[in-house]
Design an enzyme around this catalytic site. Structure first.
Site, mmCIF file in Angstrom:
data_model
loop_
_atom_site.group_PDB
_atom_site.id
_atom_site.type_symbol
_atom_site.label_atom_id
_atom_site.label_comp_id
_atom_site.label_asym_id
_atom_site.label_seq_id
_atom_site.Cartn_x
_atom_site.Cartn_y
_atom_site.Cartn_z
ATOM 1 N N ARG A 232 -8.683 -1.857 20.435
ATOM 2 C CA ARG A 232 -7.887 -2.936 20.937
ATOM 3 C C ARG A 232 -7.574 -2.118 21.769
ATOM 4 O O ARG A 232 -7.151 -1.327 22.883
ATOM 5 C CB ARG A 232 -6.811 -2.917 20.210
ATOM 6 C CG ARG A 232 -7.036 -3.288 18.613
ATOM 7 C CD ARG A 232 -7.214 -5.046 18.819
ATOM 8 N NE ARG A 232 -7.386 -5.085 17.389
ATOM 9 C CZ ARG A 232 -8.378 -6.619 17.815
ATOM 10 N NH1 ARG A 232 -9.011 -7.098 18.699
ATOM 11 N NH2 ARG A 232 -9.365 -6.832 16.097
ATOM 12 N N GLU A 261 -8.687 -10.828 28.159
ATOM 13 C CA GLU A 261 -10.250 -10.587 27.815
ATOM 14 C C GLU A 261 -10.038 -11.957 27.184
ATOM 15 O O GLU A 261 -9.567 -12.608 27.310
ATOM 16 C CB GLU A 261 -10.565 -9.557 25.761
ATOM 17 C CG GLU A 261 -10.771 -8.019 26.225
ATOM 18 C CD GLU A 261 -11.193 -8.204 24.524
ATOM 19 O OE1 GLU A 261 -11.717 -8.744 23.657
ATOM 20 O OE2 GLU A 261 -11.062 -6.681 25.028
ATOM 21 N N HIS A 279 -16.546 -6.383 24.180
ATOM 22 C CA HIS A 279 -16.256 -6.057 22.551
ATOM 23 C C HIS A 279 -17.335 -7.147 21.525
ATOM 24 O O HIS A 279 -17.328 -7.719 21.135
ATOM 25 C CB HIS A 279 -15.082 -7.172 22.759
ATOM 26 C CG HIS A 279 -13.532 -7.758 21.834
ATOM 27 N ND1 HIS A 279 -12.616 -7.486 21.836
ATOM 28 C CD2 HIS A 279 -14.121 -7.023 20.317
ATOM 29 C CE1 HIS A 279 -12.005 -7.617 20.828
ATOM 30 N NE2 HIS A 279 -12.904 -6.980 19.669
#
Length: 528
Positions: A232, A261, A279
């Site tokens: 994370r 993000e 990601h």
């Protein structure tokens, strides 16, 4: 018959639609388009999302019919779970769908950073052969520190053992014995930082873990360490990491996640020793298919009124088949309790006795609370928000189990203490091959009455003529008695009659009966 509307707000695998089956009306929208999402939500009973759709309090409030939010993935940063819980909306995810993909990417980032794969690739494609510039280090015989030794951390450890690495693990919730059984040595975070040649982060993002690897922690790290984060964003302080890499103290990094993000700018992007991906931890065909199928199955369970093992805001987990028939019984006992008590207890014991206690019956606590509030609030009551309603109303509930039941194989008693100190009890059981639901006790009166849609409970002083009054007044009102049982503790003392009826008793008729027989209790319940 109208099919429940399932809204798919992001692109999911075709297998997801197949797993939903033909029982739903599937609609699509672009969940990242706020106005389109809000317009599509009011009729949806379930919404399936990934990471781009924000199911915040506003979206949940717009979804008046919503029963379940299904996130086809692991993280729930884009779902307001407390708002969903308050609204009685179940939130489910696919916690194991991407664990292999995430673990493999972490290993890939570690290898890429260790061998300078990304800058060497870019240089060569740009026309430069810089073989001497991009030398790297081996993983063999190095120490890797895994911060967070849950399912993904353990998978990473399993794979890195194949590279001949020594595994260190930091996780306050894992025992040294468990870590040792998996081939890891459990250490403190400071020990891990000081000893590790490589560090891989596998923690959830919480208030405690946010910024955990910052300036102070990085200063304690072994010089030249390579750090990987495929968990994370925000767990590593990115500015501090960039400074530590620029100073040469940190040897490199592999990052798949970032504090904000999407992002295309970061001080980390200026360093060749940093390899980054946008990601991609769950971005494999296999993970997406697993996630879609998993949440589709959860949606089917949720819309059928069942408990979902992957629900993040419902305690319960996997339910044994032997326990399932009792869920509806205990919910009905909760509704009967409220009718008999006339108020919410300050303390409610769900007392379960008999052979059934060999299994986990914790779901019955939720069932009892759901029943307790169903008939006394205009809000929809679900397994999700029933515990919250109890908390808001000062009702503490506890589950009590005992392996022996005296007269039946299994007995469940709801025993509540009211605000004035009085105690109300309602007991029930399931009998016979057809698992008939029965009331077997109310406030110390022994009974054995099958539960029906329409029931009445009347308590009075035992004397002649009372039963006749019931029949006469109900007959005059056109209400047919389907069954009746009288229980008394002694002649001329307190008595309780439970009636099962073909239709509901109108309120004026119930009041007339109560007045004529001088009833101390006169309550009806409709269990539709």
């Amino acid at each position: 018959m109208t099919k429940p509307v399932v809204l798919i707000a992001e692109e999911l695998s075709p297998a997801t639609i197949d797993a939903l089956g033909p029982d739903f009306e599937v609609r699509n929208c672009d969940g990242a388009n706020r106005s389109e999402l809000l317009a599509a939500l009011p009729e949806a009973e379930a919404v399936l999302i990934r990471s781009a759709t924000k199911m915040d309090a506003e979206a949940i409030a717009a979804a008046k019919s919503l029963k379940v939010i299904a996130r086809a993935g692991v993280g729930l940063d884009n779902v307001d779970v407390p708002a969903a819980t308050k609204a009685g909306v179940m939130v489910v995810n696919a916690p194991t769908s991407n664990i292999t993909s995430a673990a493999e990417l972490a290993v890939g980032l570690m290898l890429a950073a260790a061998r300078n794969i990304a800058p060497a690739n870019q240089a060569l494609k740009g026309g430069a052969w810089k073989r001497s510039m991009y030398g790297g280090v081996e993983l063999l015989d190095k120490k890797v520190g895994i911060v967070g030794f849950g399912r993904i951390g353990q998978l990473v450890a399993e794979r890195l053992k194949g590279f001949g690495m020594e595994i260190l693990a930091y996780d306050p919730y894992v025992s040294a014995q468990k870590a040792g059984a998996l081939g890891a040595r459990l250490v403190t975070l400071d020990e891990l930082l000081a000893e590790s040649d490589f560090i891989s982060i596998h923690l959830p993002k919480t208030a405690e873990t946010l910024g955990l690897i910052g300036t102070e922690a990085l200063a304690k790290a072994k010089p030249g360490v390579i750090i990987v984060n495929a968990a994370r964003g925000g767990i590593i302080d990115e500015a501090a990491l960039a400074d530590a890499i620029a100073s040469g103290h940190i040897g490199g990094a592999g990052l798949d996640v970032f504090a904000a993000e999407p992002t295309t700018e970061s001080p980390l992007f200026d360093h060749e020793k940093v390899v980054v991906t946008p990601h991609l931890g769950a971005s494999t065909e296999e993970a997406q298919e697993k996630a879609g199928i998993s949440v589709a199955k959860s949606v089917r369970l949720a819309l059928a009124g069942d408990i979902v093992p992957d629900a993040v805001n419902v305690a319960g987990g996997v339910i044994a088949e032997e326990v399932r028939p009792g869920i509806d019984l205990v919910e009905k006992l909760g509704r009967i309790f409220t009718a008999v008590a006339g108020s919410v207890p300050v303390q409610l014991d769900i007392d379960v006795r008999g052979e059934i206690t060999e299994f986990d019956v914790s779901i019955w606590k939720l069932s009892a609370l759901k029943g307790l509030f169903t008939d006394i609030t205009n809000e929809p009551v679900t397994y999700v928000n029933a515990p919250l309603m109890a908390q808001e109303r000062g009702c503490e509930a506890r589950l009590i189990t005992h392996p022996v039941a005296e007269e039946f194989r299994n007995v469940t008693t709801l025993r509540g203490t009211l605000a004035d100190g009085s105690i109300v009890e309602v007991a029930g059981t399931l009998t016979g091959p057809k698992m008939v639901q029965k009331i077997i006790g109310v406030n110390g009166f022994d009974l054995e009455v099958p539960i029906s849609t329409h029931m009445a409970f009347l308590s009075y002083v035992d004397r002649p003529g009372v039963i006749g009054a019931f029949g006469r007044l109900l007959g005059d009102a056109g209400v047919n008695i389907a069954g009746m049982q009288l229980s008394r503790k002694e002649e001329g003392g307190a008595a309780l009659v439970v009636l099962t009826l073909d239709s509901a008793i109108p309120a004026p008729v119930l009041s007339a009966i109560a007045a004529e027989v001088d009833a101390t209790l006169a309550e009806v319940v409709t269990l539709d």
